[in-house]
Design a protein around this motif. Structure first.
Motif, short mmCIF file in Angstrom:
data_model
loop_
_atom_site.label_atom_id
_atom_site.label_comp_id
_atom_site.label_asym_id
_atom_site.label_seq_id
_atom_site.Cartn_x
_atom_site.Cartn_y
_atom_site.Cartn_z
N GLU A 296 -3.88 1.91 4.28
CA GLU A 296 -2.88 0.85 4.14
C GLU A 296 -3.13 0.17 2.80
N PHE A 297 -2.10 -0.51 2.30
CA PHE A 297 -2.27 -1.21 1.03
C PHE A 297 -1.59 -2.57 1.14
N ILE A 298 -2.40 -3.63 1.08
CA ILE A 298 -1.89 -5.00 1.17
C ILE A 298 -1.59 -5.51 -0.23
N VAL A 299 -0.35 -5.93 -0.45
CA VAL A 299 0.04 -6.50 -1.74
C VAL A 299 0.48 -7.94 -1.52
N ASN A 300 -0.30 -8.86 -2.06
CA ASN A 300 0.04 -10.28 -2.01
C ASN A 300 0.89 -10.60 -3.23
N VAL A 301 2.17 -10.86 -3.00
CA VAL A 301 3.10 -11.13 -4.10
C VAL A 301 3.35 -12.63 -4.18
N GLY A 302 2.95 -13.22 -5.30
CA GLY A 302 3.18 -14.64 -5.52
C GLY A 302 4.64 -14.90 -5.87
N ARG A 303 5.15 -16.03 -5.40
CA ARG A 303 6.55 -16.35 -5.65
C ARG A 303 6.82 -16.45 -7.15
N CYS A 304 7.83 -15.74 -7.60
CA CYS A 304 8.25 -15.76 -9.00
C CYS A 304 9.68 -15.25 -9.06
N ASP A 305 10.30 -15.35 -10.23
CA ASP A 305 11.72 -15.00 -10.32
C ASP A 305 12.00 -13.89 -11.32
N ASP A 306 10.98 -13.06 -11.59
CA ASP A 306 11.17 -12.00 -12.60
C ASP A 306 11.40 -10.63 -11.98
N GLY A 307 11.51 -10.55 -10.66
CA GLY A 307 11.75 -9.27 -10.01
C GLY A 307 10.50 -8.55 -9.54
N THR A 308 9.36 -9.24 -9.51
CA THR A 308 8.12 -8.60 -9.08
C THR A 308 8.19 -8.11 -7.64
N LEU A 309 8.72 -8.94 -6.75
CA LEU A 309 8.81 -8.55 -5.34
C LEU A 309 9.66 -7.29 -5.19
N GLU A 310 10.78 -7.24 -5.89
CA GLU A 310 11.65 -6.07 -5.82
C GLU A 310 10.95 -4.84 -6.41
N LEU A 311 10.15 -5.05 -7.45
CA LEU A 311 9.41 -3.94 -8.05
C LEU A 311 8.44 -3.33 -7.04
N ILE A 312 7.71 -4.17 -6.32
CA ILE A 312 6.76 -3.67 -5.32
C ILE A 312 7.50 -2.96 -4.19
N ARG A 313 8.60 -3.53 -3.75
CA ARG A 313 9.39 -2.89 -2.69
C ARG A 313 9.92 -1.53 -3.12
N SER A 314 10.17 -1.37 -4.42
CA SER A 314 10.75 -0.11 -4.91
C SER A 314 9.79 1.06 -4.80
N ILE A 315 8.51 0.81 -4.59
CA ILE A 315 7.54 1.90 -4.44
C ILE A 315 7.84 2.69 -3.17
N ARG A 316 8.30 2.00 -2.15
CA ARG A 316 8.77 2.64 -0.90
C ARG A 316 7.73 3.58 -0.30
N ASP A 317 6.54 3.07 -0.13
CA ASP A 317 5.51 3.86 0.55
C ASP A 317 5.17 3.15 1.86
N PRO A 318 5.14 3.88 2.98
CA PRO A 318 4.89 3.24 4.28
C PRO A 318 3.51 2.60 4.40
N LYS A 319 2.59 2.96 3.52
CA LYS A 319 1.26 2.34 3.57
C LYS A 319 1.27 0.89 3.07
N ILE A 320 2.28 0.55 2.28
CA ILE A 320 2.30 -0.76 1.63
C ILE A 320 2.79 -1.85 2.58
N LYS A 321 2.01 -2.92 2.66
CA LYS A 321 2.37 -4.09 3.45
C LYS A 321 2.39 -5.29 2.50
N ILE A 322 3.53 -5.93 2.40
CA ILE A 322 3.70 -7.04 1.46
C ILE A 322 3.47 -8.37 2.16
N VAL A 323 2.67 -9.20 1.51
CA VAL A 323 2.45 -10.57 1.94
C VAL A 323 2.98 -11.47 0.82
N GLU A 324 3.79 -12.43 1.15
CA GLU A 324 4.32 -13.33 0.14
C GLU A 324 3.58 -14.66 0.18
#
Length: 282
Positions: free
Chosen positions: A32-60
């Protein structure tokens, strides 16, 4: 054996972090891969989502903007991601770090070998720090750091998230008993200083606020910030790199070029002055 990857990231697009390459570099070695994405407005969250790997779990998360001293916010954000890890081992990688695919089998073997040895709390990696471009390394930066920790609740990120310490005593792992650390036999390619000079300066300005807040800024950093773009002042004495970069970096390498011409450092008197001042580190 279960392995959790984890990282934190904010403003990856704005500051051109190779976070996608970073995550992909260790995905084959984790469950599994935990990615803690800090709130920002440059598209970082969308960039991480674009990887589209089922191992990735996003925490905001939302950064505590009052925590502006010594880079402590980096450790706090690292620990948010670490708290979500469920593996026996937690494999940490920062958004500007990449692991070479050739090293993954040895790293996995090190984790298997040390799993039953509770004295080992972390696995140590060798560092290659690239400056300005992909052919220039700074040998005076730190050479080793822990990037895999035993995930039993005893260890947490500390300082500016370069390393880890014991929660109970705050003893830094790398300065503790030698039994706490074992080699991973892996390398970390650190690309945090490989950026367009204008972007690099913007990132440096952000780092100054994270490390110094509104307090005293060292004179050397004040000098750096006075320019219109970042000045890679040590470029002439950096170590040449002619090896192979991780495969995930291929696209960035294809679109890159050297920052400037450079003669052999062994023929440069400035290099010997730096050796006298800082020692020979490779």
């Amino acid at each position: 054996m279960k392995v959790s990857g984890f990282t934190f990231v904010r403003n990856a697009v704005k500051y051109d972090y190779p976070v996608v390459e970073s995550i992909r570099s260790i995905l084959p070695a984790v469950d599994e891969f935990i990615v803690n994405v800090g709130r920002c407005d440059d598209g970082t969250l969308e960039l991480i989502r674009s990887i589209r790997d089922p191992k990735i779990k996003i925490v905001e998360s939302v950064w505590d903007e009052t925590l502006r001293k010594g880079g402590l916010i980096y450790a706090q954000q690292t620990n948010i991601a670490l708290a979500h890890c469920a593996g026996d081992w937690a494999f940490y990688i920062q958004a500007d770090e990449v692991v070479h695919e050739d090293d993954l089998p040895a790293i996995q073997e090190a984790m298997r070998r040390q799993l039953g040895n509770p004295e080992v709390k972390g696995l140590l990696f060798r560092y290659l720090h690239f400056i300005a471009d992909y052919w220039s390394m700074n040998p005076w930066f730190y050479h080793k750091a822990v990037r895999i920790v035993r995930n039993n609740g005893e260890v947490e990120s500390c300082g500016d998230a370069v390393g880890f310490h014991l929660k109970a005593t705050q003893q830094y792992l790398q300065s503790g008993p030698k039994e706490w650390i074992a080699p991973s036999n892996g390398r970390v390619f650190h690309y945090g200083w490989v950026k367009d000079p204008t972007t690099m300066l913007e990132k440096k300005r952000e780092q100054v606020t994270v490390y110094h807040g509104g307090g005293h800024i060292p004179a050397a950093e004040v000098k750096q910030l006075a320019h219109d773009s970042f000045q890679f002042e040590d470029y002439a004495v950096l170590k040449e790199f002619s090896g192979a970069h991780p495969a995930v970096m291929a696209e960035r390498l294809r679109s890159s070029r050297r920052w400037a011409p450079r003669r052999n450092r062994w023929l440069n008197i400035q290099f010997y002055r730096e050796v006298l001042r800082r020692g020979f580190r490779g």
